[in-house]
Design an enzyme around this catalytic site. Structure first.
Site, PDB file in Angstrom:
ATOM      1  N   ARG A  16       0.865  -1.193   0.000  1.00  0.00           N
ATOM      2  CA  ARG A  16       0.000   0.000   0.000  1.00  0.00           C
ATOM      3  C   ARG A  16       0.898   1.238   0.000  1.00  0.00           C
ATOM      4  O   ARG A  16       1.943   1.257   0.667  1.00  0.00           O
ATOM      5  CB  ARG A  16      -0.895   0.022   1.253  1.00  0.00           C
ATOM      6  CG  ARG A  16      -2.022  -1.018   1.240  1.00  0.00           C
ATOM      7  CD  ARG A  16      -3.052  -0.778   0.144  1.00  0.00           C
ATOM      8  NE  ARG A  16      -4.127  -1.776   0.116  1.00  0.00           N
ATOM      9  CZ  ARG A  16      -4.169  -2.840  -0.679  1.00  0.00           C
ATOM     10  NH1 ARG A  16      -3.163  -3.077  -1.516  1.00  0.00           N
ATOM     11  NH2 ARG A  16      -5.202  -3.663  -0.648  1.00  0.00           N
ATOM     12  N   HIS A  20      -1.304  -0.683 -10.042  1.00  0.00           N
ATOM     13  CA  HIS A  20      -1.864  -1.627  -9.054  1.00  0.00           C
ATOM     14  C   HIS A  20      -2.268  -2.950  -9.737  1.00  0.00           C
ATOM     15  O   HIS A  20      -3.430  -3.371  -9.674  1.00  0.00           O
ATOM     16  CB  HIS A  20      -3.080  -1.016  -8.335  1.00  0.00           C
ATOM     17  CG  HIS A  20      -3.357  -1.656  -7.007  1.00  0.00           C
ATOM     18  ND1 HIS A  20      -3.673  -0.967  -5.871  1.00  0.00           N
ATOM     19  CD2 HIS A  20      -3.351  -2.971  -6.637  1.00  0.00           C
ATOM     20  CE1 HIS A  20      -3.864  -1.806  -4.871  1.00  0.00           C
ATOM     21  NE2 HIS A  20      -3.668  -3.042  -5.304  1.00  0.00           N
TER      22      HIS A  20
HETATM   23  P1  NAP Z   1      -0.918 -11.403   5.740  1.00  0.00           P
HETATM   24  O1  NAP Z   1      -0.963 -12.853   5.415  1.00  0.00           O
HETATM   25  O2  NAP Z   1      -1.850 -10.858   6.766  1.00  0.00           O
HETATM   26  O3  NAP Z   1       0.595 -11.075   6.158  1.00  0.00           O
HETATM   27  C1  NAP Z   1       0.987  -9.851   6.675  1.00  0.00           C
HETATM   28  C2  NAP Z   1       2.452  -9.933   7.110  1.00  0.00           C
HETATM   29  O4  NAP Z   1       2.852  -8.637   7.558  1.00  0.00           O
HETATM   30  C3  NAP Z   1       2.651 -10.894   8.294  1.00  0.00           C
HETATM   31  O5  NAP Z   1       3.881 -11.563   8.159  1.00  0.00           O
HETATM   32  C4  NAP Z   1       2.691  -9.942   9.493  1.00  0.00           C
HETATM   33  O6  NAP Z   1       3.449 -10.409  10.588  1.00  0.00           O
HETATM   34  C5  NAP Z   1       3.395  -8.751   8.876  1.00  0.00           C
HETATM   35  N1  NAP Z   1       3.123  -7.532   9.655  1.00  0.00           N
HETATM   36  C6  NAP Z   1       1.940  -6.921   9.875  1.00  0.00           C
HETATM   37  N2  NAP Z   1       2.107  -5.845  10.675  1.00  0.00           N
HETATM   38  C7  NAP Z   1       3.427  -5.785  10.948  1.00  0.00           C
HETATM   39  C8  NAP Z   1       4.217  -4.919  11.730  1.00  0.00           C
HETATM   40  N3  NAP Z   1       3.683  -3.882  12.415  1.00  0.00           N
HETATM   41  N4  NAP Z   1       5.547  -5.162  11.828  1.00  0.00           N
HETATM   42  C9  NAP Z   1       6.094  -6.207  11.173  1.00  0.00           C
HETATM   43  N5  NAP Z   1       5.399  -7.085  10.396  1.00  0.00           N
HETATM   44  C10 NAP Z   1       4.075  -6.867  10.305  1.00  0.00           C
HETATM   45  O7  NAP Z   1      -1.153 -10.509   4.421  1.00  0.00           O
HETATM   46  P2  NAP Z   1      -0.883 -10.946   2.878  1.00  0.00           P
HETATM   47  O8  NAP Z   1      -2.008 -11.771   2.376  1.00  0.00           O
HETATM   48  O9  NAP Z   1       0.502 -11.488   2.766  1.00  0.00           O
HETATM   49  O10 NAP Z   1      -1.032  -9.507   2.160  1.00  0.00           O
HETATM   50  C11 NAP Z   1      -0.175  -8.422   2.479  1.00  0.00           C
HETATM   51  C12 NAP Z   1      -0.654  -7.153   1.809  1.00  0.00           C
HETATM   52  O11 NAP Z   1      -0.428  -7.213   0.397  1.00  0.00           O
HETATM   53  C13 NAP Z   1      -2.154  -6.862   1.882  1.00  0.00           C
HETATM   54  O12 NAP Z   1      -2.513  -6.316   3.145  1.00  0.00           O
HETATM   55  C14 NAP Z   1      -2.346  -5.884   0.757  1.00  0.00           C
HETATM   56  O13 NAP Z   1      -2.103  -4.574   1.237  1.00  0.00           O
HETATM   57  C15 NAP Z   1      -1.238  -6.229  -0.225  1.00  0.00           C
HETATM   58  N6  NAP Z   1      -1.744  -6.733  -1.530  1.00  0.00           N
HETATM   59  C16 NAP Z   1      -1.421  -6.058  -2.659  1.00  0.00           C
HETATM   60  C17 NAP Z   1      -1.866  -6.495  -3.893  1.00  0.00           C
HETATM   61  C18 NAP Z   1      -1.496  -5.793  -5.162  1.00  0.00           C
HETATM   62  O14 NAP Z   1      -2.002  -6.140  -6.241  1.00  0.00           O
HETATM   63  N7  NAP Z   1      -0.636  -4.805  -5.127  1.00  0.00           N
HETATM   64  C19 NAP Z   1      -2.649  -7.673  -3.965  1.00  0.00           C
HETATM   65  C20 NAP Z   1      -2.969  -8.337  -2.792  1.00  0.00           C
HETATM   66  C21 NAP Z   1      -2.520  -7.867  -1.579  1.00  0.00           C
HETATM   67  P3  NAP Z   1       3.000 -11.745  11.402  1.00  0.00           P
HETATM   68  O15 NAP Z   1       3.312 -12.886  10.463  1.00  0.00           O
HETATM   69  O16 NAP Z   1       3.896 -11.747  12.586  1.00  0.00           O
HETATM   70  O17 NAP Z   1       1.533 -11.593  11.688  1.00  0.00           O
END
Ligand code: NAP
Length: 319
Positions: free
Chosen positions: A234, A282
């Protein structure tokens, strides 16, 4: 076992145009033929009264608030930042999309754009403009450290893909982790230690109060001179003007940006013309309607059988 297995109608609520909403409803209906999935605008007063589950894609919160029995909503996106901001303080349980196909698509994008930086494509493009015939020194992936911010569903899949391509991998998460062949870090000190050894930094964090503007001038300055950045998460995780300053000073060599604080990126924004920026619309990991519908269907079927709402977003934590 929940005794109430009656199949109340499921609302599909989206601010997408009619054609796109129709495609979603068709695909969802195919994945769960025993359910009745209706566009919000097509629901009768009784159906709205009965509805306990809604499937959403950028919904209008006002429409959700007219469903008195609604217990939970299933988003068809992986990121729920906008949904949580739109809903504000809510008792509704929010289930997000966790789709292995999406993780594969994101891992492919991460690999593609990491190789774009690794093989110096922005520089060769500039050289071509100048009609300059000059081979740059080749460095093996094993000599490059790629670090991933966020080791969740998407970050871990991306890490595995980059390991297969031969890069050294580091990763940072909220809780300490162990992933084979990834040097894992957590906490503030862990972040500093990781940044100091990073050649290419990839952002796959959710946007939360803790991660908003995480990458500011101070953190960016911890990267070695000439480091590069890919943001597929983001826009607001990076302080935009600090990023621009780091690119202008050449401390950062290049940034690949798929996400921005304002989207679509307005035509007058600095990123479009900056020689050290690659702008993407995006597009790194779009939801696949077919696989997403199958996952939503499975979650809803489990709910019908057990009454249990699938794993949902921790609204205090923000993801
Ligand atoms: P997820 O499974 O919830 O994983 C989030 C990761 O971030 C986890 O490892 C979490 O740590 C870590 N995290 C969260 N807050 C943190 C903090 N304060 N300090 C350190 N680490 C932190 O999410 P995901 O499915 O991988 O998706 C991640 C993001 O990708 C989404 O939220 C979205 O914004 C983005 N996205 C972008 C697109 C695009 O087309 N550009 C598409 C889909 C998603 P823990 O493992 O310890 O909980």
């Amino acid at each position: 076992m929940n005794q109430d297995i009656s199949r109340d109608p499921i609302a599909f609520i989206s601010q997408a145009d009619h054609a796109l909403s129709t495609l979603w409803i068709k695909e969802l209906q195919l994945a769960m033929p025993e359910e009745k999935i209706l566009a919000f605008s097509d629901m009768s007063a009784i159906e709205r009264e009965q509805c306990r589950v809604a499937i959403v894609a950028n919904p209008d919160p006002a429409e959700l608030s007219t469903l008195p029995r609604l217990e939970w909503i299933h988003s068809v996106w992986a990121g729920v930042e906008r949904l949580m901001a739109d809903l504000g303080d809510t008792k509704l349980k929010i289930v997000r999309l966790v789709d292995p196909q999406l993780a594969t698509t994101m891992a492919e994008a991460v690999l593609a754009w990491t190789l774009y930086l690794h093989r110096q494509m922005p520089l060769y493009k500039q050289q071509q403009k100048l009609r300059l015939w000059k081979a740059q020194e080749y460095i093996t992936p094993a000599k490059k450290t790629v670090s991933i911010l966020g080791l969740g569903a998407l970050g871990e899949a991306a890490a595995k893909c980059l390991i297969s391509a031969g890069f050294k991998l580091c990763g940072w998460s909220r809780n300490p982790k162990q992933i084979k062949n990834v040097q894992c870090f957590s906490g503030n000190d862990g972040l500093k230690e990781m940044l100091a050894q990073t050649n290419i930094l990839i952002c796959l964090l959710p946007l939360t109060p803790e991660t908003r503007y995480l990458l500011d001038a101070e953190k960016i300055s911890m990267l070695p001179a000439g480091a590069e950045l890919i943001n597929f998460a983001r826009g607001a995780i990076i302080r935009d003007l600090d990023l621009r300053a780091a690119l202008d000073s050449t401390h950062l060599n290049h940034a690949v940006l798929d996400v921005f604080e304002v989207e679509p990126l307005p035509p007058n924004e600095w990123h479009w013309d900056h020689p050290r920026v690659t702008v993407l619309p995006h597009c790194s990991a779009p939801t696949n309607r077919n696989t997403a519908s199958a996952i939503v269907a499975k979650n809803i079927e489990n709910y019908r059988l057990s009454g249990a709402i699938p794993a949902h977003v921790d609204t205090r934590r923000g993801y």
